[in-house]
Design a protein around this motif. Structure first.
Motif, PDB file in Angstrom:
ATOM      1  N   TYR A 309       0.818  -1.211   0.000  1.00 60.13           N
ATOM      2  CA  TYR A 309       0.000   0.000   0.000  1.00 60.13           C
ATOM      3  C   TYR A 309       0.853   1.263   0.000  1.00 60.13           C
ATOM      4  CZ  TYR A 309      -3.871  -3.144   0.816  1.00 60.13           C
ATOM      5  OH  TYR A 309      -4.793  -4.155   0.672  1.00 60.13           O
ATOM      6  N   SER A 310       2.016   1.212   0.623  1.00 58.94           N
ATOM      7  CA  SER A 310       2.878   2.397   0.638  1.00 58.94           C
ATOM      8  C   SER A 310       3.335   2.757  -0.773  1.00 58.94           C
ATOM      9  CB  SER A 310       4.093   2.163   1.543  1.00 58.94           C
ATOM     10  OG  SER A 310       4.988   1.219   0.979  1.00 58.94           O
ATOM     11  N   ILE A 311       3.704   1.746  -1.556  1.00 59.47           N
ATOM     12  CA  ILE A 311       4.159   2.013  -2.928  1.00 59.47           C
ATOM     13  C   ILE A 311       3.011   2.528  -3.782  1.00 59.47           C
ATOM     14  CG2 ILE A 311       5.116   0.979  -5.022  1.00 59.47           C
ATOM     15  CD1 ILE A 311       6.662  -0.950  -3.236  1.00 59.47           C
ATOM     16  N   MET A 312       1.829   1.930  -3.647  1.00 58.92           N
ATOM     17  CA  MET A 312       0.694   2.383  -4.452  1.00 58.92           C
ATOM     18  C   MET A 312       0.266   3.799  -4.074  1.00 58.92           C
ATOM     19  SD  MET A 312      -1.789  -0.847  -5.255  1.00 58.92           S
ATOM     20  CE  MET A 312      -2.293  -1.092  -3.566  1.00 58.92           C
ATOM     21  N   ILE A 313       0.322   4.131  -2.791  1.00 57.88           N
ATOM     22  CA  ILE A 313      -0.004   5.500  -2.367  1.00 57.88           C
ATOM     23  C   ILE A 313       0.990   6.485  -2.973  1.00 57.88           C
ATOM     24  CG2 ILE A 313      -0.068   7.065  -0.387  1.00 57.88           C
ATOM     25  CD1 ILE A 313      -1.196   4.696   1.244  1.00 57.88           C
ATOM     26  N   MET A 314       2.265   6.140  -2.922  1.00 55.73           N
ATOM     27  CA  MET A 314       3.280   7.029  -3.489  1.00 55.73           C
ATOM     28  C   MET A 314       3.220   7.052  -5.014  1.00 55.73           C
ATOM     29  SD  MET A 314       4.643   8.599  -1.035  1.00 55.73           S
ATOM     30  CE  MET A 314       5.901   9.460  -1.993  1.00 55.73           C
ATOM     31  N   ASN A 315       2.754   5.966  -5.643  1.00 58.41           N
ATOM     32  CA  ASN A 315       2.529   5.985  -7.092  1.00 58.41           C
ATOM     33  C   ASN A 315       1.607   7.136  -7.484  1.00 58.41           C
ATOM     34  OD1 ASN A 315       2.453   2.360  -7.632  1.00 58.41           O
ATOM     35  ND2 ASN A 315       4.163   3.799  -7.653  1.00 58.41           N
ATOM     36  N   CYS A 316       0.624   7.399  -6.630  1.00 53.97           N
ATOM     37  CA  CYS A 316      -0.348   8.466  -6.913  1.00 53.97           C
ATOM     38  C   CYS A 316       0.251   9.853  -6.776  1.00 53.97           C
ATOM     39  CB  CYS A 316      -1.562   8.334  -5.988  1.00 53.97           C
ATOM     40  SG  CYS A 316      -2.495   6.798  -6.202  1.00 53.97           S
ATOM     41  N   THR A 317       1.437   9.960  -6.180  1.00 52.49           N
ATOM     42  CA  THR A 317       2.099  11.270  -6.023  1.00 52.49           C
ATOM     43  C   THR A 317       3.192  11.494  -7.070  1.00 52.49           C
ATOM     44  OG1 THR A 317       3.859  10.507  -4.518  1.00 52.49           O
ATOM     45  CG2 THR A 317       1.725  11.056  -3.535  1.00 52.49           C
ATOM     46  N   THR A 318       3.419  10.498  -7.918  1.00 53.57           N
ATOM     47  CA  THR A 318       4.524  10.597  -8.881  1.00 53.57           C
ATOM     48  C   THR A 318       4.373  11.811  -9.791  1.00 53.57           C
ATOM     49  OG1 THR A 318       4.953   8.220  -8.856  1.00 53.57           O
ATOM     50  CG2 THR A 318       5.672   9.428 -10.798  1.00 53.57           C
ATOM     51  N   TRP A 319       3.167  12.056 -10.286  1.00 57.24           N
ATOM     52  CA  TRP A 319       2.948  13.203 -11.174  1.00 57.24           C
ATOM     53  C   TRP A 319       3.278  14.513 -10.459  1.00 57.24           C
ATOM     54  CZ3 TRP A 319      -0.398  17.200 -10.086  1.00 57.24           C
ATOM     55  CH2 TRP A 319      -1.270  16.991  -8.994  1.00 57.24           C
ATOM     56  N   LEU A 320       2.972  14.567  -9.171  1.00 56.62           N
ATOM     57  CA  LEU A 320       3.245  15.778  -8.400  1.00 56.62           C
ATOM     58  C   LEU A 320       4.748  15.986  -8.221  1.00 56.62           C
ATOM     59  CD1 LEU A 320       1.513  17.948  -6.928  1.00 56.62           C
ATOM     60  CD2 LEU A 320       1.862  16.647  -4.840  1.00 56.62           C
ATOM     61  N   LEU A 321       5.452  14.898  -7.927  1.00 59.56           N
ATOM     62  CA  LEU A 321       6.904  14.991  -7.770  1.00 59.56           C
ATOM     63  C   LEU A 321       7.575  15.359  -9.087  1.00 59.56           C
ATOM     64  CD1 LEU A 321       7.504  11.864  -5.491  1.00 59.56           C
ATOM     65  CD2 LEU A 321       7.627  14.261  -4.813  1.00 59.56           C
ATOM     66  N   ASP A 322       7.097  14.772 -10.184  1.00 55.66           N
ATOM     67  CA  ASP A 322       7.682  15.107 -11.491  1.00 55.66           C
ATOM     68  C   ASP A 322       7.414  16.555 -11.876  1.00 55.66           C
ATOM     69  OD1 ASP A 322       8.865  12.676 -11.994  1.00 55.66           O
ATOM     70  OD2 ASP A 322       7.138  11.837 -13.026  1.00 55.66           O
ATOM     71  N   LYS A 323       6.303  17.098 -11.406  1.00 55.44           N
ATOM     72  CA  LYS A 323       5.942  18.472 -11.761  1.00 55.44           C
ATOM     73  C   LYS A 323       6.753  19.504 -10.982  1.00 55.44           C
ATOM     74  CE  LYS A 323       1.997  21.648 -12.098  1.00 55.44           C
ATOM     75  NZ  LYS A 323       0.519  21.795 -11.924  1.00 55.44           N
ATOM     76  N   TYR A 324       6.932  19.253  -9.689  1.00 59.34           N
ATOM     77  CA  TYR A 324       7.539  20.273  -8.835  1.00 59.34           C
ATOM     78  C   TYR A 324       8.990  19.989  -8.456  1.00 59.34           C
ATOM     79  CZ  TYR A 324       2.888  22.240  -8.359  1.00 59.34           C
ATOM     80  OH  TYR A 324       1.664  22.807  -8.632  1.00 59.34           O
ATOM     81  N   VAL A 325       9.451  18.771  -8.622  1.00 56.30           N
ATOM     82  CA  VAL A 325      10.847  18.463  -8.320  1.00 56.30           C
ATOM     83  C   VAL A 325      11.567  18.258  -9.644  1.00 56.30           C
ATOM     84  CG1 VAL A 325      12.424  16.964  -7.051  1.00 56.30           C
ATOM     85  CG2 VAL A 325      10.122  17.367  -6.185  1.00 56.30           C
ATOM     86  N   ARG A 326      11.940  19.382 -10.255  1.00 61.08           N
ATOM     87  CA  ARG A 326      12.582  19.334 -11.562  1.00 61.08           C
ATOM     88  C   ARG A 326      13.880  20.126 -11.521  1.00 61.08           C
ATOM     89  NH1 ARG A 326       8.132  21.427 -15.730  1.00 61.08           N
ATOM     90  NH2 ARG A 326       8.031  23.072 -14.156  1.00 61.08           N
ATOM     91  N   PRO A 327      14.882  19.679 -12.270  1.00 64.97           N
ATOM     92  CA  PRO A 327      16.128  20.465 -12.327  1.00 64.97           C
ATOM     93  C   PRO A 327      15.890  21.804 -13.019  1.00 64.97           C
ATOM     94  CG  PRO A 327      16.152  18.700 -13.959  1.00 64.97           C
ATOM     95  CD  PRO A 327      14.948  18.473 -13.102  1.00 64.97           C
TER      96      PRO A 327
END
Length: 342
Positions: A309-327
């Motif tokens: 469940y931890s991985i699936m929950i964090m899967n749902c945040t991947t788009w957010l991390l890719d959007k705001y954590v960018r070089p």
């Protein structure tokens, strides 16, 4: 003198990268990396571990072929991604799971979670973990009941014969106190935990074999170290400082790291290309988030394991991390400062 008029030039869009690596070669490397854990599963649980895995793989391949045939899409089973999903789905299920049940799990993993979103690379959840979660919600007595005892060959499942079952280390650690800890450590040693002489899901029991597979993937540059290290280190640090009263912090940490599906999840699930961040910092944050949620569920949830469940929950945040954590793009920061000064 070179005759430039006779030269044949090929114009193509960027990026201009040439490599022999493709989806099939990456998936083949993952399959190779999973073989040590499968061999250990067969050694611990008997040949049924192999037959469950083969049924799962065959079901995933057939479901993908049927769906794409029905939708009149190009055949994609040659990229081996369905094979990897089938192996991983079997790895996160108990060895005594009925064959028909894992076929249903394969349907959910391939058709509902992967193909309906567009196929490989378009899904936002890890297919194997989502399939396991659906099976757990639908058939809890099988997926979370008693587990086959180590050394029992589990060949009688599906007949009227009884099988010998035992609690897994994660079940014994749930709400453990000093007395319970004595029971756990006398039942399973740290060596048992690391090598894999313990009960659990088919492919998660041996940390040693999973680490060997992880090293292979790192050497082949199929995965990066950020997510697995952040995931495992977070679980290690938190369990070290939060051991129950009367329990050694170091031992408690080691049993949490080597037990359950942490190694399998951190190395093979959390690093899935389609469902994890692309930036290095994003991968670190992703791993830390997985570790935090895993420990929280293990300590405070009703279920003894939290990796899935931890991985699936964090899967749902991947788009957010890719959007705001960018070089920062070269020159962009300077331009922003000028605009702010105006």
């Amino acid at each position: 003198m070179t005759d430039y008029k006779s030269l044949k030039l090929i114009a193509s869009s960027s990026p201009h990268i040439r490599s022999n690596e493709d989806t099939r070669s990456i998936m083949l490397d993952v399959i190779i990396a999973l073989m040590p854990a499968l061999i250990m599963g067969i050694y611990v649980f008997g040949w049924r571990a192999l037959t469950v895995t083969l049924v799962s793989v065959a079901a995933c391949v057939v479901w993908e072929w049927l769906y794409r045939k029905a939708m009149k899409k190009t055949n994609s089973i040659g990229d081996l991604s369905a094979v990897v999903t089938g192996i991983l789905l079997a790895f996160v299920c108990p060895v005594q799971i009925p064959y028909w049940m894992i076929i249903i799990g394969a349907f959910f993993s391939i058709v509902l979670v992967k193909q309906l979103y567009g196929g490989i690379g378009c899904n936002f959840l890890n297919p194997a973990l989502a399939g396991r979660a659906i099976l757990l919600a639908s058939y809890a007595s099988v997926m979370a009941g008693n587990w086959v005892k180590v050394g029992e060959k589990a060949l009688v499942v599906g007949s009227n014969a009884d099988i010998v079952t035992a609690a897994t280390p994660m079940m014994l650690m749930k709400g453990v106190d000093a007395a319970g800890w004595e029971t756990l450590t006398s039942t399973y040693t740290l060596g048992d935990m690391f090598i894999g002489r313990i009960g659990g899901s088919l492919g998660e029991v041996s940390s040693l074999m999973l680490l060997l597979g992880g090293i292979y993937l790192l050497l082949r540059k199929v995965i990066s170290w950020q997510t697995p290290v952040a995931f495992i280190a977070t679980v290690a640090v938190i369990t070290l400082i939060s051991a129950p009263t009367g329990v050694s912090g170091v031992e408690y940490m080691a049993y949490n790291v080597f037990g359950g599906g942490l190694m399998l999840g951190a190395i093979f699930m959390a690093t899935d290309y389609a469902t994890s961040p692309v930036t290095k910092l994003g991968q670190v944050i992703f791993g830390i988030g997985c570790g935090l949620i895993t420990v929280f569920i293990r300590r405070f949830g009703s279920y003894p394991e939290g990796v899935c469940y931890s991985i699936m929950i964090m899967n749902c945040t991947t788009w957010l991390l890719d959007k705001y954590v960018r070089p920062t793009i070269y020159g962009a920061l300077k331009k922003e400062k000028k605009e702010a000064a105006k």
